[in-house]
Motif scaffolding. Sequence first.
Motif, PDB file in Angstrom:
ATOM      1  N   ILE A  89      52.046   0.259 -80.102  1.00 28.42           N
ATOM      2  CA  ILE A  89      52.847  -0.792 -79.846  1.00 28.42           C
ATOM      3  C   ILE A  89      52.243  -1.923 -79.980  1.00 28.42           C
ATOM      4  O   ILE A  89      51.373  -2.220 -78.989  1.00 28.42           O
ATOM      5  CB  ILE A  89      53.843  -0.385 -78.632  1.00 28.42           C
ATOM      6  N   LEU A  90      52.620  -2.667 -80.812  1.00 23.53           N
ATOM      7  CA  LEU A  90      52.005  -4.125 -80.907  1.00 23.53           C
ATOM      8  C   LEU A  90      53.151  -5.238 -80.424  1.00 23.53           C
ATOM      9  O   LEU A  90      54.348  -5.009 -80.853  1.00 23.53           O
ATOM     10  CB  LEU A  90      51.329  -4.482 -82.114  1.00 23.53           C
ATOM     11  N   ARG A  91      52.812  -6.037 -79.567  1.00 20.15           N
ATOM     12  CA  ARG A  91      53.830  -7.014 -79.081  1.00 20.15           C
ATOM     13  C   ARG A  91      53.312  -8.621 -79.388  1.00 20.15           C
ATOM     14  O   ARG A  91      52.292  -9.017 -79.199  1.00 20.15           O
ATOM     15  CB  ARG A  91      53.806  -7.003 -77.517  1.00 20.15           C
ATOM     16  N   LEU A  92      54.321  -9.126 -79.797  1.00 16.66           N
ATOM     17  CA  LEU A  92      54.030 -10.550 -79.933  1.00 16.66           C
ATOM     18  C   LEU A  92      55.268 -11.341 -79.695  1.00 16.66           C
ATOM     19  O   LEU A  92      56.340 -10.891 -79.440  1.00 16.66           O
ATOM     20  CB  LEU A  92      53.602 -11.153 -81.278  1.00 16.66           C
ATOM     21  N   ASP A  93      55.533 -12.646 -79.526  1.00 14.21           N
ATOM     22  CA  ASP A  93      56.780 -13.475 -79.257  1.00 14.21           C
ATOM     23  C   ASP A  93      57.332 -13.987 -80.476  1.00 14.21           C
ATOM     24  O   ASP A  93      56.557 -14.109 -81.692  1.00 14.21           O
ATOM     25  CB  ASP A  93      56.442 -14.457 -78.175  1.00 14.21           C
ATOM     26  N   GLU A 105      43.683  -5.075 -87.894  1.00 14.18           N
ATOM     27  CA  GLU A 105      42.669  -5.292 -86.961  1.00 14.18           C
ATOM     28  C   GLU A 105      42.915  -4.551 -85.921  1.00 14.18           C
ATOM     29  O   GLU A 105      41.912  -3.755 -85.253  1.00 14.18           O
ATOM     30  CB  GLU A 105      42.299  -6.721 -86.546  1.00 14.18           C
ATOM     31  N   MET A 106      44.387  -4.487 -85.320  1.00 10.52           N
ATOM     32  CA  MET A 106      44.666  -3.825 -84.085  1.00 10.52           C
ATOM     33  C   MET A 106      44.435  -2.210 -84.246  1.00 10.52           C
ATOM     34  O   MET A 106      43.902  -1.579 -83.538  1.00 10.52           O
ATOM     35  CB  MET A 106      46.090  -4.068 -83.732  1.00 10.52           C
ATOM     36  N   ARG A 107      44.960  -1.782 -85.587  1.00  6.54           N
ATOM     37  CA  ARG A 107      44.924  -0.431 -85.854  1.00  6.54           C
ATOM     38  C   ARG A 107      43.524   0.181 -86.104  1.00  6.54           C
ATOM     39  O   ARG A 107      43.078   1.122 -85.454  1.00  6.54           O
ATOM     40  CB  ARG A 107      45.610  -0.195 -87.370  1.00  6.54           C
ATOM     41  N   ALA A 108      42.570  -0.714 -86.595  1.00  6.63           N
ATOM     42  CA  ALA A 108      41.126  -0.356 -86.910  1.00  6.63           C
ATOM     43  C   ALA A 108      40.608  -0.298 -85.177  1.00  6.63           C
ATOM     44  O   ALA A 108      39.685   0.583 -85.268  1.00  6.63           O
ATOM     45  CB  ALA A 108      40.337  -1.298 -87.515  1.00  6.63           C
ATOM     46  N   GLY A 159      50.365 -11.235 -73.312  1.00  5.00           N
ATOM     47  CA  GLY A 159      51.565 -10.541 -73.873  1.00  5.00           C
ATOM     48  C   GLY A 159      52.087 -11.132 -75.371  1.00  5.00           C
ATOM     49  O   GLY A 159      52.607 -10.484 -76.182  1.00  5.00           O
ATOM     50  N   SER A 160      51.504 -12.286 -75.791  1.00 12.38           N
ATOM     51  CA  SER A 160      51.658 -12.883 -77.041  1.00 12.38           C
ATOM     52  C   SER A 160      50.726 -12.175 -77.999  1.00 12.38           C
ATOM     53  O   SER A 160      50.741 -12.554 -79.346  1.00 12.38           O
ATOM     54  CB  SER A 160      51.634 -14.422 -77.281  1.00 12.38           C
ATOM     55  N   ASN A 161      49.712 -11.472 -77.794  1.00 16.14           N
ATOM     56  CA  ASN A 161      49.108 -10.886 -78.774  1.00 16.14           C
ATOM     57  C   ASN A 161      48.338  -9.477 -78.169  1.00 16.14           C
ATOM     58  O   ASN A 161      47.429  -9.471 -77.423  1.00 16.14           O
ATOM     59  CB  ASN A 161      47.711 -11.605 -79.137  1.00 16.14           C
ATOM     60  N   LEU A 162      49.190  -8.734 -77.987  1.00 20.28           N
ATOM     61  CA  LEU A 162      49.142  -7.252 -77.368  1.00 20.28           C
ATOM     62  C   LEU A 162      49.111  -6.078 -78.175  1.00 20.28           C
ATOM     63  O   LEU A 162      49.959  -6.039 -78.952  1.00 20.28           O
ATOM     64  CB  LEU A 162      49.913  -7.284 -76.149  1.00 20.28           C
ATOM     65  N   GLY A 163      48.489  -4.876 -77.854  1.00 25.75           N
ATOM     66  CA  GLY A 163      48.641  -3.701 -78.531  1.00 25.75           C
ATOM     67  C   GLY A 163      48.149  -2.614 -77.480  1.00 25.75           C
ATOM     68  O   GLY A 163      47.254  -2.745 -76.667  1.00 25.75           O
ATOM     69  N   PHE A 164      49.025  -1.469 -77.328  1.00 27.49           N
ATOM     70  CA  PHE A 164      48.431  -0.403 -76.715  1.00 27.49           C
ATOM     71  C   PHE A 164      49.369   0.789 -77.223  1.00 27.49           C
ATOM     72  O   PHE A 164      50.123   0.789 -78.159  1.00 27.49           O
ATOM     73  CB  PHE A 164      49.259  -0.687 -75.228  1.00 27.49           C
ATOM     74  N   ARG A 165      48.543   1.876 -76.567  1.00 26.41           N
ATOM     75  CA  ARG A 165      49.064   3.037 -76.822  1.00 26.41           C
ATOM     76  C   ARG A 165      50.272   3.475 -76.465  1.00 26.41           C
ATOM     77  O   ARG A 165      50.672   3.122 -75.392  1.00 26.41           O
ATOM     78  CB  ARG A 165      48.093   4.342 -76.900  1.00 26.41           C
ATOM     79  N   ARG A 166      51.232   4.195 -77.306  1.00 23.00           N
ATOM     80  CA  ARG A 166      52.840   4.261 -76.534  1.00 23.00           C
ATOM     81  C   ARG A 166      52.560   5.313 -75.598  1.00 23.00           C
ATOM     82  O   ARG A 166      53.206   5.316 -74.563  1.00 23.00           O
ATOM     83  CB  ARG A 166      53.733   5.043 -77.630  1.00 23.00           C
ATOM     84  N   SER A 167      51.652   6.193 -75.365  1.00 22.22           N
ATOM     85  CA  SER A 167      51.377   7.329 -74.577  1.00 22.22           C
ATOM     86  C   SER A 167      51.039   6.426 -73.199  1.00 22.22           C
ATOM     87  O   SER A 167      51.456   6.723 -72.204  1.00 22.22           O
ATOM     88  CB  SER A 167      50.156   8.274 -74.767  1.00 22.22           C
ATOM     89  N   ALA A 168      50.119   5.291 -73.350  1.00 29.47           N
ATOM     90  CA  ALA A 168      50.012   4.306 -72.046  1.00 29.47           C
ATOM     91  C   ALA A 168      51.049   3.804 -71.572  1.00 29.47           C
ATOM     92  O   ALA A 168      51.300   3.857 -70.125  1.00 29.47           O
ATOM     93  CB  ALA A 168      48.970   3.305 -72.564  1.00 29.47           C
ATOM     94  N   TRP A 169      52.118   3.405 -72.442  1.00 28.82           N
ATOM     95  CA  TRP A 169      53.329   2.612 -71.907  1.00 28.82           C
ATOM     96  C   TRP A 169      54.029   3.694 -71.147  1.00 28.82           C
ATOM     97  O   TRP A 169      54.516   3.500 -70.051  1.00 28.82           O
ATOM     98  CB  TRP A 169      54.388   2.162 -73.124  1.00 28.82           C
TER      99      TRP A 169
END
Length: 269
Positions: A89-93, A105-108, A159-169
Amino acid sequence: MNRPTPAADRPTISVVIPVKNDARLLARCLAALAAQTVTADEIIVVDNGSTDASATVALEAGAVVVPCAHLGIPAAAATGYDAASGDLILRLDADCIPEATWIAEMRAAFAARADVSVFTGGARFIDGPSALRTLLAAVYLATYTAFGAPALGHLPVFGSNLGFRRSAWRSIRTTAHRSDAELHDDLDLSYHFGEHHRIRALPAARMGISMRPFASGRGFARRMWRGVRTVVVHWPADLPPVRWQRLLRRRLRHHGAALPATPSGRVRR
């Protein structure tokens, strides 16, 4: 004969954008996401009670629109995370402009670091005085980190430039504060992610952000007050000395469990 790439190497990606009455800038953000070198599997726009054309703009761009009647960024963002189906899950505004390689870049980064659950990127201002944009963005992020890191005992997320694993959420979704509009949602996520998950910075994932939140002294003061309030809400369980010791003990236990044993049974360090 070529072997197919394991599914784990091709994580699906959801992008979440909370929005309220920001149709024009949302259209710009969605255009930048469409131009990514790696595109998202889904884009979720959370409509937090907009009275303008934000929902229409999102639908016309092919995004999924999810309504959130409970006002406030914490509730809107959490609603989007709940709706996301991607592995990442990637988050931006809505007023952000990601660079073309942001998703790539996030995926890598996640592919390279299976031990990291959360990556937080950097920022540059895309409006305001042009000569000061780089300097002010650096000062802003440095100030945020200087305030957040001692309270947390680790890096805060942006939070304007964030990525995390859905399992973490999913592991924190019931404990994160999602209904209080006067909390700083980035700091709150930092508290909950940092309790059990590793957070790392990802400077390569760059994001253009707006200076609008700092256009007035009152607006800036309100953001600062929300930050302080978020810290205090987590006390006494997360008073810095208490939290630091708890996290240190947990990390030492994890480190000890990960160290290989010698033939004599002793742990090799």
